[in-house]
Design an enzyme around this catalytic site. Structure first.
Site, PDB file in Angstrom:
ATOM      1  N   ASN A  48       0.318   1.569  10.893  1.00 39.36           N
ATOM      2  CA  ASN A  48       0.426   0.670   9.741  1.00 39.36           C
ATOM      3  C   ASN A  48      -0.378  -0.604   9.938  1.00 39.36           C
ATOM      4  O   ASN A  48      -1.079  -1.074   9.032  1.00 39.36           O
ATOM      5  CB  ASN A  48       1.893   0.298   9.501  1.00 39.36           C
ATOM      6  CG  ASN A  48       2.695   1.412   8.855  1.00 39.36           C
ATOM      7  OD1 ASN A  48       2.133   2.402   8.394  1.00 39.36           O
ATOM      8  ND2 ASN A  48       4.003   1.252   8.822  1.00 39.36           N
ATOM      9  N   ARG A 375      -3.725  12.443  -3.467  1.00 44.46           N
ATOM     10  CA  ARG A 375      -3.773  12.751  -2.034  1.00 44.46           C
ATOM     11  C   ARG A 375      -3.238  14.159  -1.844  1.00 44.46           C
ATOM     12  O   ARG A 375      -2.100  14.450  -2.228  1.00 44.46           O
ATOM     13  CB  ARG A 375      -2.929  11.761  -1.215  1.00 44.46           C
ATOM     14  CG  ARG A 375      -3.373  10.312  -1.322  1.00 44.46           C
ATOM     15  CD  ARG A 375      -2.589   9.437  -0.347  1.00 44.46           C
ATOM     16  NE  ARG A 375      -2.755   8.026  -0.611  1.00 44.46           N
ATOM     17  CZ  ARG A 375      -3.779   7.283  -0.179  1.00 44.46           C
ATOM     18  NH1 ARG A 375      -4.725   7.844   0.555  1.00 44.46           N
ATOM     19  NH2 ARG A 375      -3.847   5.995  -0.443  1.00 44.46           N
ATOM     20  N   ARG A 405      -7.841   5.590  -0.983  1.00 40.97           N
ATOM     21  CA  ARG A 405      -8.278   4.977   0.270  1.00 40.97           C
ATOM     22  C   ARG A 405      -7.865   5.772   1.500  1.00 40.97           C
ATOM     23  O   ARG A 405      -6.720   6.170   1.652  1.00 40.97           O
ATOM     24  CB  ARG A 405      -7.720   3.550   0.373  1.00 40.97           C
ATOM     25  CG  ARG A 405      -8.412   2.721   1.467  1.00 40.97           C
ATOM     26  CD  ARG A 405      -7.729   1.396   1.644  1.00 40.97           C
ATOM     27  NE  ARG A 405      -7.737   0.578   0.455  1.00 40.97           N
ATOM     28  CZ  ARG A 405      -8.752  -0.229   0.099  1.00 40.97           C
ATOM     29  NH1 ARG A 405      -9.829  -0.289   0.849  1.00 40.97           N
ATOM     30  NH2 ARG A 405      -8.669  -0.968  -0.978  1.00 40.97           N
ATOM     31  N   HIS A 435      -3.959   7.386 -10.524  1.00 33.59           N
ATOM     32  CA  HIS A 435      -2.852   7.468  -9.580  1.00 33.59           C
ATOM     33  C   HIS A 435      -1.669   8.242 -10.154  1.00 33.59           C
ATOM     34  O   HIS A 435      -0.763   8.633  -9.432  1.00 33.59           O
ATOM     35  CB  HIS A 435      -2.426   6.043  -9.183  1.00 33.59           C
ATOM     36  CG  HIS A 435      -1.445   5.971  -8.065  1.00 33.59           C
ATOM     37  ND1 HIS A 435      -0.129   5.596  -8.253  1.00 33.59           N
ATOM     38  CD2 HIS A 435      -1.582   6.228  -6.743  1.00 33.59           C
ATOM     39  CE1 HIS A 435       0.498   5.611  -7.089  1.00 33.59           C
ATOM     40  NE2 HIS A 435      -0.351   5.992  -6.155  1.00 33.59           N
ATOM     41  N   TYR A 468       8.463  12.400   2.462  1.00 31.20           N
ATOM     42  CA  TYR A 468       8.578  11.330   1.471  1.00 31.20           C
ATOM     43  C   TYR A 468       9.705  11.690   0.505  1.00 31.20           C
ATOM     44  O   TYR A 468       9.846  12.847   0.114  1.00 31.20           O
ATOM     45  CB  TYR A 468       7.295  11.189   0.646  1.00 31.20           C
ATOM     46  CG  TYR A 468       6.095  10.612   1.347  1.00 31.20           C
ATOM     47  CD1 TYR A 468       6.045  10.484   2.734  1.00 31.20           C
ATOM     48  CD2 TYR A 468       4.985  10.203   0.618  1.00 31.20           C
ATOM     49  CE1 TYR A 468       4.927   9.979   3.358  1.00 31.20           C
ATOM     50  CE2 TYR A 468       3.862   9.686   1.235  1.00 31.20           C
ATOM     51  CZ  TYR A 468       3.832   9.577   2.609  1.00 31.20           C
ATOM     52  OH  TYR A 468       2.723   9.072   3.222  1.00 31.20           O
ATOM     53  N   ARG A 564      11.121  -0.808  -1.148  1.00 28.44           N
ATOM     54  CA  ARG A 564      10.900  -0.398   0.237  1.00 28.44           C
ATOM     55  C   ARG A 564      10.028  -1.372   1.015  1.00 28.44           C
ATOM     56  O   ARG A 564      10.327  -1.726   2.144  1.00 28.44           O
ATOM     57  CB  ARG A 564      10.237   0.982   0.276  1.00 28.44           C
ATOM     58  CG  ARG A 564      10.060   1.538   1.690  1.00 28.44           C
ATOM     59  CD  ARG A 564       9.035   2.647   1.730  1.00 28.44           C
ATOM     60  NE  ARG A 564       7.683   2.158   1.620  1.00 28.44           N
ATOM     61  CZ  ARG A 564       6.697   2.779   0.975  1.00 28.44           C
ATOM     62  NH1 ARG A 564       6.936   3.894   0.350  1.00 28.44           N
ATOM     63  NH2 ARG A 564       5.479   2.265   0.939  1.00 28.44           N
ATOM     64  N   HIS A 592       9.727   6.744  -1.440  1.00 32.97           N
ATOM     65  CA  HIS A 592       8.503   6.704  -2.233  1.00 32.97           C
ATOM     66  C   HIS A 592       8.749   6.826  -3.739  1.00 32.97           C
ATOM     67  O   HIS A 592       7.845   6.627  -4.532  1.00 32.97           O
ATOM     68  CB  HIS A 592       7.580   7.842  -1.760  1.00 32.97           C
ATOM     69  CG  HIS A 592       6.170   7.748  -2.237  1.00 32.97           C
ATOM     70  ND1 HIS A 592       5.657   8.579  -3.213  1.00 32.97           N
ATOM     71  CD2 HIS A 592       5.161   6.922  -1.885  1.00 32.97           C
ATOM     72  CE1 HIS A 592       4.388   8.280  -3.429  1.00 32.97           C
ATOM     73  NE2 HIS A 592       4.067   7.281  -2.639  1.00 32.97           N
TER      74      HIS A 592
END
Length: 705
Positions: A48, A375, A405, A435, A468, A564, A592
């Site tokens: 992270n 993704r 990204r 997205h 997730y 979160r 998520h």
């Protein structure tokens, strides 16, 4: 985030993110977590931080270089932000080292798992290492010496390197700087033979150090130590000027390796002369230096986590189950025709979504499949199913977002695969990331064309779907089908978005919709009616949304937020946010899902979305917000929110100073929301007697620690 006059009303975004990473680090320290899970949490904090420095710190660094002095909403200039980030990140780095050296290493040893340092190696260990080095390592190494004819080499972003000072045997007055990259193509964690049932490992950089003289024959090694650079990877792309977006992004990926250095990590007690040379060559200030006691780059702990034979040191396996709704028939299209379905991942299996796409690829009645992909996994069964559908003559359109990204390279490869299979591939919209997560299946049936739609809070990624928490929604409602068709026409062509039936999208009207829903609660409260907002998301950053929540709080609305990660809102401030409570949940699964609930004077409404309350989601991305109107499904989602609000094991409550506090537990049971959800789903399926023959291997997880 837009600037505001009253900077005391907002927490700094970057410092809030660091507090999130602290909560992950706290899980590594938590003795109630299994040992290897604690190692994994520590590795996550390291990963992270790498991305945080490459992207967020890199962006602020660019602002400083551009002499940008405007304050952020919390009142900090870019220079002040870098100073505050540096102070907090250095403190976190020390905590990481202490956790690794003083806590986790001794615990590993008790389990007979050893990560050996050079001074702990036996003579037999060294003989094995020497053979391993000569066979596998030495042929790959490339020593780089710096002198008048050979300049300082380009050091790759995040690569691990060993720096040395050498003395030539024929001229002892002159010292020479050299550097050796630790090869990323080789395993960093090398297992060496152990006589008993223990596991012994040594790090690749230590193997190289032990045999370093083989690289510099005729020289004496005066000093050496490992170092690692983190570079600015926040590289912008000129989409308007890019004739081929695919090629432009491929180039930008390569450029990431050479961005400006924004962080230097080095081994404790590295020779001052070596440090001075690296600092000068990379133009690094002292505040960007991180001295590390122990190994650099703790992401190697992911490999320790993966070693076989230590299941007792991990969380109990959770096997996602097929939704009880989908177990009622082998014809998935018939099931969806009869009712809307809500899936709670990872407790309910994401395989249901994969199987839906596979069924559509094979079904001769299916005419077209359209899907957004942000993704996807490295071996995505969804992409392969879309390719198969195209091979079967169906019209397949995939919007594969190349600007996701750090997933750009993976998405580029999949885009080429889909194009080769005959799919129509769209690379997203200029200036916007797509997205939103949506799948449209067009099917010819006896009574005409029918559309099936899947939307979700999470990505179409079969791997992350197991770790997730997300909510998926499948429907054959014709209004959602019409909205999905309109959305895909906009994404693939120049069709303007007209008024949609059910869906709100960004950047068209999603911000307006959220503000309307918040303000309606505030107005109801001002009129003496009960008013309540419960919202669960990843991040809360947008100033306009935060201000609307402040006004709602002052109007008497009860606001309960489950955020979160980043939260720039200050809760519990008298006269500003005294009716707002913010909690964060960090556990074995990454929270998520995005769920938004509004009481609406008793006629409550609940929405799912791909969007957080961030400016980028509301203004610079294509996002989707959709209502859950079926009473049974809405009840399920409200119960999910209720459990999150009761969590007193993994939840932390934000105070007005930006710190997170563990809630007090009185005379009630400890409730871990993630464990509860799995137990509840298992019990629900058992009660419906829809389990398959292997169901007895599942066991509910206790809620009591």
């Amino acid at each position: 985030m837009k600037n505001k006059k009253n900077n005391h009303n907002y927490l700094n975004r970057e410092l809030s993110w660091l507090e999130f990473n602290q909560r992950v680090l706290d899980e590594a320290k938590d003795e109630s977590n299994p040992l290897l899970e604690r190692l994994k949490f520590l590795a996550i904090t390291a990963s992270n931080l790498d991305e945080f420095f490459m992207v967020r710190v890199g962006s602020i660094w660019d602002q400083v270089q551009a002499n940008f002095k405007e304050k952020d909403p919390s009142g900090l200039t870019p220079i002040e932000q870098l100073e505050s980030i540096g102070h907090r990140a250095h403190k976190m780095s020390v905590e990481q080292q202490e956790c690794y050296n003083n806590t986790l290493l001794p615990c590993l040893r008790k389990e007979h798992i050893y990560i050996l340092s050079l001074n702990e190696l036996s003579q037999e260990d060294k003989l094995y290492i020497e053979k391993y080095y000569n066979s596998y390592v030495f042929p790959v190494l490339t020593p780089m010496v710096v002198d008048k004819s050979r300049p300082f080499p380009l050091i790759l972003n995040k690569s691990l390197n060993i720096a040395l000072l050498l003395e030539y045997s024929e001229n002892k007055e002159e010292t020479i700087f050299a550097t050796v990259q630790v090869p990323s193509v080789l395993k960093r964690l090398v297992e060496i033979p152990a006589e008993d049932n223990s596991k012994k490992f040594v790090l690749l950089e230590d193997i190289i150090k032990l045999n370093i003289n083989s690289l510099f024959v005729g020289y004496k090694v005066m000093a050496m130590g490992a170092y690692r650079l983190t570079r600015n990877a926040d590289l912008s792309i000129d989409e308007e000027g890019a004739e081929d977006l695919l090629e432009t992004i491929e180039q930008s990926i390569r450029l990431r390796r050479w961005g400006a250095t924004i962080k230097l990590e080095y081994e404790k007690e590295l020779d001052d002369r070596i440090l001075a040379i690296i600092k000068e060559e990379e133009e690094i200030e002292d505040k960007s230096l991180y001295e590390i006691k122990g190994p650099l780059d703790l992401t190697f702990l992911f490999k320790i986590y993966s070693i076989e034979g230590y299941a007792q040191l991990k969380f109990d396996d959770i096997k996602p189950v097929i939704s009880s709704e989908l177990l009622q028939s082998d014809d998935i299209f018939q099931v969806i025709s009869n009712k809307d379905i809500v899936l709670h991942h990872p407790y309910e299996s994401f395989d249901s979504v994969v199987e839906l796409i596979k069924a559509a690829a094979k079904d001769p009645k299916v005419l077209a499949i359209k899907q957004t992909l942000y993704r996807v996994s490295g071996k995505s069964p969804i992409v392969e199913a879309l390719a198969e559908a195209a091979d079967n003559g169906k019209q397949v359109t995939a919007l594969l977002e190349l600007k996701a990204r750090f997933d750009e390279e993976n998405n580029i490869n999949w885009a080429k695969r889909l194009e080769q299979a005959g799919c129509h591939v769209i690379y997203g919209l200029v200036g916007l990331k797509t997205h939103g997560k949506i799948l449209l299946i067009v099917r010819r049936e006896e009574d005409g064309i029918k559309r099936y739609v899947h939307m979700s809070t999470g990505n179409y990624n079969d791997v992350t779907a197991n770790i997730y928490t997300d909510i998926g929604f499948i429907t054959s409602n014709p209004y959602f089908g019409a909205d999905a068709s309109t959305l895909f026409n906009m994404l693939s062509g120049y069709s303007q978005i007209r008024d949609l039936n059910k869906i709100n999208i960004a950047p068209t009207n999603l911000r307006k919709k959220f503000l309307y829903l918040i303000n309606r609660e505030a107005e109801n409260s001002r009129n003496g009616k009960k008013a309540k907002i419960i919202a669960k998301m990843n991040s809360l950053v947008d100033v306009e949304i935060i201000d609307a929540l402040y006004k709602a709080s002052n109007a008497g609305v009860t606001v309960e937020l489950i955020v979160r990660g980043i939260c720039c809102l200050k809760p519990g401030v008298p006269g500003l946010s005294e009716n707002i409570v913010v909690r964060s949940i960090v556990g074995r699964f990454l929270e998520h899902s995005r769920i938004y609930y509004f009481y609406n004077n008793g006629d409550d409404v609940i929405y799912l979305s791909s969007a957080d309350w961030m400016s980028r989601n509301l203004d610079r991305r294509v996002e989707i917000l959709f209502p859950i109107e079926d009473k049974k499904n809405a009840k399920v989602l409200k119960e999910i929110l209720s459990v999150y609000l009761k969590d007193n094991v993994k939840a932390r409550v934000l105070n007005k100073d930006g710190k997170y506090i563990k809630p007090e537990v009185k005379d009630e049971d400890y409730i871990n929301s993630q464990e509860y959800f799995y137990s509840k789903i298992i019990e629900d399926i058992k009660s419906l007697k829809k389990l398959k023959s292997n169901m007895e291997e599942f066991r509910p997880i206790t809620l009591i620690n």
